[in-house]
Design a protein around this motif. Sequence first.
Motif, PDB file in Angstrom:
ATOM      1  N   HIS A 269      -8.447   6.500  51.702  1.00 50.26           N
ATOM      2  CA  HIS A 269      -8.330   7.941  51.448  1.00 50.26           C
ATOM      3  C   HIS A 269      -7.916   8.694  52.712  1.00 50.26           C
TER       4      HIS A 269
ATOM      5  N   LYS B 116     -10.833  -0.861  52.826  1.00 50.09           N
ATOM      6  CA  LYS B 116     -11.311  -0.384  51.524  1.00 50.09           C
ATOM      7  C   LYS B 116     -12.746  -0.858  51.382  1.00 50.09           C
ATOM      8  N   ALA B 117     -13.645   0.065  51.143  1.00 49.76           N
ATOM      9  CA  ALA B 117     -15.082  -0.230  51.036  1.00 49.76           C
ATOM     10  C   ALA B 117     -15.586  -0.963  52.275  1.00 49.76           C
ATOM     11  N   GLY B 118     -15.049  -0.590  53.438  1.00 52.62           N
ATOM     12  CA  GLY B 118     -15.482  -1.180  54.696  1.00 52.62           C
ATOM     13  C   GLY B 118     -14.857  -2.531  55.009  1.00 52.62           C
ATOM     14  N   LYS B 119     -14.038  -3.051  54.097  1.00 54.69           N
ATOM     15  CA  LYS B 119     -13.410  -4.351  54.306  1.00 54.69           C
ATOM     16  C   LYS B 119     -11.983  -4.145  54.803  1.00 54.69           C
TER      17      LYS B 119
ATOM     18  N   ASN C 122     -10.345   4.467  56.334  1.00 55.56           N
ATOM     19  CA  ASN C 122     -10.383   4.077  54.923  1.00 55.56           C
ATOM     20  C   ASN C 122      -9.092   4.538  54.235  1.00 55.56           C
TER      21      ASN C 122
END
Length: 80
Positions: free
Chosen positions: A7, A30-33, A5
Amino acid sequence: MKISNIHEAKSQLSKLIESALAGEEIVIAKAGKPLVKLIPYQENKQPRTPGGWEGQVIISEDFDAELPTNLLNLFAGEEE
Protein backbone atom coordinates in the motif's frame (compact mmCIF):
# COMPACT_ATOMS: atom_id res chain seq x y z
CA MET A 1 17.51 -1.05 3.83
CA LYS A 2 13.99 0.33 3.70
CA ILE A 3 11.05 -2.09 3.85
CA SER A 4 7.78 -0.80 2.46
CA ASN A 5 4.40 -2.51 2.35
CA ILE A 6 2.50 -2.72 -0.94
CA HIS A 7 0.00 0.00 0.00
CA GLU A 8 2.78 2.43 0.90
CA ALA A 9 4.69 1.48 -2.27
CA LYS A 10 1.63 2.29 -4.39
CA SER A 11 1.12 5.69 -2.83
CA GLN A 12 4.81 6.64 -2.54
CA LEU A 13 6.29 5.00 -5.64
CA SER A 14 8.04 8.15 -6.88
CA LYS A 15 9.79 8.65 -3.53
CA LEU A 16 10.81 5.00 -3.37
CA ILE A 17 12.25 5.19 -6.89
CA GLU A 18 14.26 8.28 -5.96
CA SER A 19 15.58 6.50 -2.87
CA ALA A 20 16.59 3.46 -4.94
CA LEU A 21 18.32 5.71 -7.47
CA ALA A 22 20.21 7.31 -4.59
CA GLY A 23 21.56 3.89 -3.60
CA GLU A 24 19.16 2.86 -0.87
CA GLU A 25 17.95 -0.75 -0.94
CA ILE A 26 14.14 -0.83 -1.11
CA VAL A 27 12.21 -4.02 -0.32
CA ILE A 28 8.47 -4.23 -0.91
CA ALA A 29 6.64 -6.62 1.41
CA LYS A 30 3.16 -8.04 1.88
CA ALA A 31 2.03 -8.90 5.41
CA GLY A 32 5.61 -8.38 6.57
CA LYS A 33 6.99 -10.93 4.10
CA PRO A 34 9.54 -9.49 1.61
CA LEU A 35 8.39 -9.98 -2.00
CA VAL A 36 10.51 -7.83 -4.32
CA LYS A 37 13.52 -5.54 -4.30
CA LEU A 38 13.46 -2.18 -6.09
CA ILE A 39 16.80 -1.49 -7.76
CA PRO A 40 17.96 0.92 -10.47
CA TYR A 41 17.90 -0.38 -14.05
CA GLN A 42 21.32 -0.96 -15.60
CA GLU A 43 21.90 -1.24 -19.33
CA ASN A 44 23.94 -4.18 -20.57
CA LYS A 45 27.42 -2.80 -21.04
CA GLN A 46 28.39 -5.29 -23.73
CA PRO A 47 26.12 -6.11 -26.64
CA ARG A 48 25.24 -9.74 -27.10
CA THR A 49 27.54 -11.58 -29.50
CA PRO A 50 25.46 -13.94 -31.63
CA GLY A 51 26.65 -17.33 -32.77
CA GLY A 52 28.05 -18.93 -29.64
CA TRP A 53 26.35 -22.29 -30.24
CA GLU A 54 27.82 -23.21 -33.64
CA GLY A 55 28.56 -26.91 -33.83
CA GLN A 56 26.81 -27.59 -30.51
CA VAL A 57 23.20 -27.82 -31.69
CA ILE A 58 21.96 -30.30 -34.26
CA ILE A 59 18.55 -29.82 -35.88
CA SER A 60 16.88 -32.91 -37.27
CA GLU A 61 16.08 -33.02 -41.01
CA ASP A 62 12.37 -33.47 -40.21
CA PHE A 63 12.27 -30.59 -37.69
CA ASP A 64 9.62 -28.65 -39.59
CA ALA A 65 7.70 -31.66 -40.92
CA GLU A 66 3.96 -31.66 -40.39
CA LEU A 67 2.84 -33.24 -37.11
CA PRO A 68 0.60 -36.31 -37.09
CA THR A 69 -3.12 -35.53 -36.99
CA ASN A 70 -3.66 -37.16 -33.59
CA LEU A 71 -0.93 -34.97 -32.05
CA LEU A 72 -2.36 -31.81 -33.64
CA ASN A 73 -5.77 -32.74 -32.21
CA LEU A 74 -4.27 -33.04 -28.73
CA PHE A 75 -2.79 -29.52 -29.03
CA ALA A 76 -6.23 -28.27 -30.05
CA GLY A 77 -7.76 -29.87 -26.95
CA GLU A 78 -9.61 -32.53 -28.91
CA GLU A 79 -9.73 -36.21 -28.05
CA GLU A 80 -7.98 -38.73 -30.25
